[in-house]
Write an enzyme that holds these catalytic residues in place. Structure first.
Site, PDB file in Angstrom:
ATOM      1  N   ASP A 199      26.389 -16.461  15.506  1.00 44.80           N
ATOM      2  CA  ASP A 199      26.293 -17.448  16.629  1.00 44.80           C
ATOM      3  C   ASP A 199      24.649 -17.560  16.745  1.00 44.80           C
ATOM      4  O   ASP A 199      24.121 -16.473  17.126  1.00 44.80           O
ATOM      5  CB  ASP A 199      27.104 -17.064  17.826  1.00 44.80           C
ATOM      6  N   ASP A 219      26.511 -24.402  16.571  1.00 40.12           N
ATOM      7  CA  ASP A 219      25.757 -22.913  16.426  1.00 40.12           C
ATOM      8  C   ASP A 219      26.394 -21.846  15.952  1.00 40.12           C
ATOM      9  O   ASP A 219      25.887 -20.775  16.023  1.00 40.12           O
ATOM     10  CB  ASP A 219      24.884 -22.910  17.607  1.00 40.12           C
ATOM     11  N   GLU A 220      27.742 -22.170  15.383  1.00 40.09           N
ATOM     12  CA  GLU A 220      28.780 -20.854  15.386  1.00 40.09           C
ATOM     13  C   GLU A 220      29.686 -21.089  14.252  1.00 40.09           C
ATOM     14  O   GLU A 220      30.027 -22.320  13.875  1.00 40.09           O
ATOM     15  CB  GLU A 220      29.246 -21.098  16.766  1.00 40.09           C
TER      16      GLU A 220
HETATM   17  P1  TTP Z   1      26.467 -21.461  22.803  1.00 44.34           P
HETATM   18  O1  TTP Z   1      26.832 -20.609  21.759  1.00 44.34           O
HETATM   19  O2  TTP Z   1      27.977 -20.798  23.860  1.00 44.34           O
HETATM   20  O3  TTP Z   1      25.477 -20.913  23.781  1.00 44.34           O
HETATM   21  P2  TTP Z   1      23.856 -20.643  23.320  1.00 44.34           P
HETATM   22  O4  TTP Z   1      23.738 -20.795  21.772  1.00 44.34           O
HETATM   23  O5  TTP Z   1      22.936 -21.686  24.041  1.00 44.34           O
HETATM   24  O6  TTP Z   1      23.465 -19.325  23.739  1.00 44.34           O
HETATM   25  P3  TTP Z   1      24.039 -17.712  23.237  1.00 44.34           P
HETATM   26  O7  TTP Z   1      22.813 -17.062  22.922  1.00 44.34           O
HETATM   27  O8  TTP Z   1      24.770 -17.184  24.407  1.00 44.34           O
HETATM   28  O9  TTP Z   1      24.752 -18.116  22.231  1.00 44.34           O
HETATM   29  O10 TTP Z   1      26.544 -22.859  22.602  1.00 44.34           O
HETATM   30  C1  TTP Z   1      25.719 -23.402  21.783  1.00 44.34           C
HETATM   31  C2  TTP Z   1      24.920 -24.471  22.182  1.00 44.34           C
HETATM   32  O11 TTP Z   1      26.081 -25.612  22.829  1.00 44.34           O
HETATM   33  C3  TTP Z   1      24.272 -24.277  23.339  1.00 44.34           C
HETATM   34  O12 TTP Z   1      22.890 -24.167  22.805  1.00 44.34           O
HETATM   35  C4  TTP Z   1      24.490 -25.831  24.101  1.00 44.34           C
HETATM   36  C5  TTP Z   1      25.662 -26.234  23.600  1.00 44.34           C
HETATM   37  N1  TTP Z   1      26.542 -26.270  24.766  1.00 44.34           N
HETATM   38  C6  TTP Z   1      26.752 -27.124  25.842  1.00 44.34           C
HETATM   39  O13 TTP Z   1      26.169 -28.397  25.564  1.00 44.34           O
HETATM   40  N2  TTP Z   1      27.582 -26.917  26.813  1.00 44.34           N
HETATM   41  C7  TTP Z   1      28.285 -25.864  27.391  1.00 44.34           C
HETATM   42  O14 TTP Z   1      28.906 -25.554  28.187  1.00 44.34           O
HETATM   43  C8  TTP Z   1      28.113 -24.833  26.124  1.00 44.34           C
HETATM   44  C9  TTP Z   1      28.761 -23.564  26.383  1.00 44.34           C
HETATM   45  C10 TTP Z   1      27.190 -24.943  25.030  1.00 44.34           C
HETATM   46 MG    MG Z   2      25.040 -19.722  20.627  1.00 43.99          MG
END
Ligand code: TTP
Ligand code: MG
Length: 361
Positions: A12, A107-108
Site C-alpha cells: 500500500d 495504490d494497493e
Molecule cells: P489509502 O491507501 O487509504 O491512503 P493513503 O495512501 O493516502 O495513505 P496511507 O499511507 O495511510 O496508505 O488511499 C489511497 C488513495 O486513495 C489516497 O491517497 C487518496 C484516495 N482516497 C480518497 O480519495 N478518499 C478516501 O476516503 C480514501 C481513504 C482514499
Molecule cells: Mg495508501
C-alpha cells in the site's frame, strides 16, 4: 493456529495522492499537504501528507474541519490522471514479481508469492525488492505487509507506515491477534465496531471468546469471517485480474508461406510454444485464437472458447482445421501466423499428485 503455507504480500502506497504532489512540486515537500477540495468548502479530504496527519487530519474529513485543525496546511486539487499513470507503473512492477496480483485500489494490491523459490524463499525479501523497485521507478514510498494470509498481510502493511515492512509469522499470529483492537480488524467499519463494543468485544481476545453461533447470529455471513480470523484463519485467495490477459506467440516469415500443410505445421509449433509459456506461468487457458496476416498486411483472427482447459491433444489439430476452414490460406500468401491463449486461470492442479498418478498401476 492454522497455517495455510501460503506467502501473501500486501503493498500500500504511503499517503498516495499527497506523496505524488510532494514529489512533483518540491515546494510541498515536508509540508502539511491536503489533497481534496477547497479549504472551507463542503468537500472532503481525499488524503493528506503525514505532516498534516499529526494535526488529526484524515481522509473523508470535511475540508473546513481539516483547515481548522491545521490552518497552515496547503490545499491542492487532485490530479487523477497522474495518479492513474503512477498506479499503472506500480501495477506493472507487481506483475514482474508475481502472476497472482489482486489490485484493490489505485495504490494497493495483494500478491501471492507462494510459488517463488528465489530470494531464499523469503517473501519478506521479495517485498523489500518490490519496495525498492517502486522507489526507483516512481520516487514514492510504499509499505509492505507479509504473512500467510490476506488478513494478516493487510494488517501488517498498516502497522509500520510510512515506508514500512512488517512480517507476521504464523507462530506469532495468535498473540498478535489477541491484542488487536476491534477497529483494526479489516472489514470492521464504524457501525460494526459499535455493535461489537455493545456485545463486549473490544479486541481480538474478546472476539475469539465468542461462539460461532453468536457471531453468525449478530453479523450473518460476516460472523463466520470474524470467527475464523480471530483464529488466524483466512482462506480467501488472491484473485488475479484476468482482464485482457493472454499468452501469445507469433512468427513473421522471411519468405511468405502458403498452403494448408505449411500453415498447419507452423501453427502446431506455435501452439506448443504458447502452451509451454502458459504452463511456465502456472496458468491454464480456455480460449484459443489464431492470427493470420496475408502478404498485403490484411489480418484476420479466429477464436474458439473451449469448455475444458486447453492442453496437448489430437483434437487440437481438428480444432485448428475447423478454424482455418473459412480463411483464404489456399488462395493467398501469408506473412505472419500467431497463436494466442486467453481466458486464463490459475493452474490449481497439484503437479505432484499428477506425477504420482503416473506411477499408479
Ligand atoms: P489509502 O491507501 O487509504 O491512503 P493513503 O495512501 O493516502 O495513505 P496511507 O499511507 O495511510 O496508505 O488511499 C489511497 C488513495 O486513495 C489516497 O491517497 C487518496 C484516495 N482516497 C480518497 O480519495 N478518499 C478516501 O476516503 C480514501 C481513504 C482514499
Ligand atoms: Mg495508501
Amino acid at each position: 493456529m492454522h497455517y495455510s503455507g501460503r506467502k501473501i504480500i500486501h503493498i500500500d502506497m504511503d499517503a498516495f495522492f499527497a506523496a505524488v504532489e510532494q514529489r512533483d512540486f518540491p515546494e510541498l515537500q515536508n509540508k502539511a499537504v491536503i489533497v481534496g477540495g477547497l479549504p472551507n468548502s463542503r468537500s472532503v479530504v481525499a488524503t493528506c501528507s503525514y505532516e498534516a496527519r499529526k494535526y488529526g487530519v484524515h481522509s473523508a474529513m470535511p475540508c473546513s474541519q481539516a483547515q481548522r485543525l491545521c490552518p497552515h496546511a496547503i490545499f491542492v486539487k487532485p490530479r487523477y490522471q497522474v495518479y492513474r499513470e503512477t498506479s499503472a507503473i506500480i501495477q506493472e512492477i507487481f506483475s514482474e514479481f508475481s502472476n497472482y496480483v489482486e489490485p484493490v485500489s489505485l495504490d494497493e494490491a495483494y500478491l501471492d508469492v507462494s510459488s517463488r523459490k528465489d530470494y531464499h524463499g523469503s517473501a519478506t525479501l521479495i517485498a523489500q525488492a518490490i519496495k525498492e523497485k517502486i522507489y526507483q521507478s516512481t520516487h514514492l514510498y510504499a509499505s509492505a505487509g507479509i504473512s500467510y494470509n490476506k488478513f494478516f498481510a493487510k494488517i501488517a502493511s498498516d502497522m509500520d507506515k510510512p515506508n514500512g515492512l512488517m512480517t507476521i509469522k504464523p507462530e506469532n499470529a495468535a498473540t498478535f491477534i489477541e491484542s488487536l483492537s476491534i477497529n483494526q480488524f479489516h472489514g470492521v467499519g464504524q457501525a460494526t465496531e459499535k455493535k461489537m463494543i455493545t456485545l463486549g468485544i473490544k479486541n481480538g481476545k474478546d472476539l475469539k471468546s465468542q461462539s460461532k453461533e453468536t457471531l453468525i447470529k449478530h453479523f450473518g455471513k460476516k460472523g463466520l469471517y470474524y470467527y475464523n480470523v480471530a483464529r488466524g484463519i483466512d482462506n480467501r485467495p488472491v484473485v488475479c485480474q484476468r482482464k485482457n490477459k493472454s499468452v501469445g506467440v507469433e512468427n513473421t516469415f522471411d519468405h511468405d508461406i502458403y498452403g494448408k500443410n505449411q500453415v498447419m505445421h507452423i501453427l502446431l509449433g506455435l501452439f506448443d510454444e504458447a502452451l509451454t509459456k502458459l504452463n511456465s506461468k502456472g496458468l491454464i487457458a480456455y480460449t484459443l485464437t489464431i492470427k493470420i496476416k496475408y502478404n498485403d498486411f490484411v489480418q484476420i483472427t479466429r477464436s474458439k472458447k473451449l469448455s475444458n482447459a486447453i492442453k496437448h491433444s489430437p483434437e487440437i489439430k481438428n480444432l485448428l482445421d475447423n478454424m482455418l476452414r473459412d480463411t483464404d490460406i489456399e488462395q493467398r500468401k501469408i506473412r505472419l501466423l500467431g497463436i494466442t491463449l486467453s481466458s486464463l486461470d490459475k493452474n490449481n492442479t497439484n503437479t505432484r499428485i499428477q506425477q504420482l498418478d503416473l506411477f499408479t498401476p
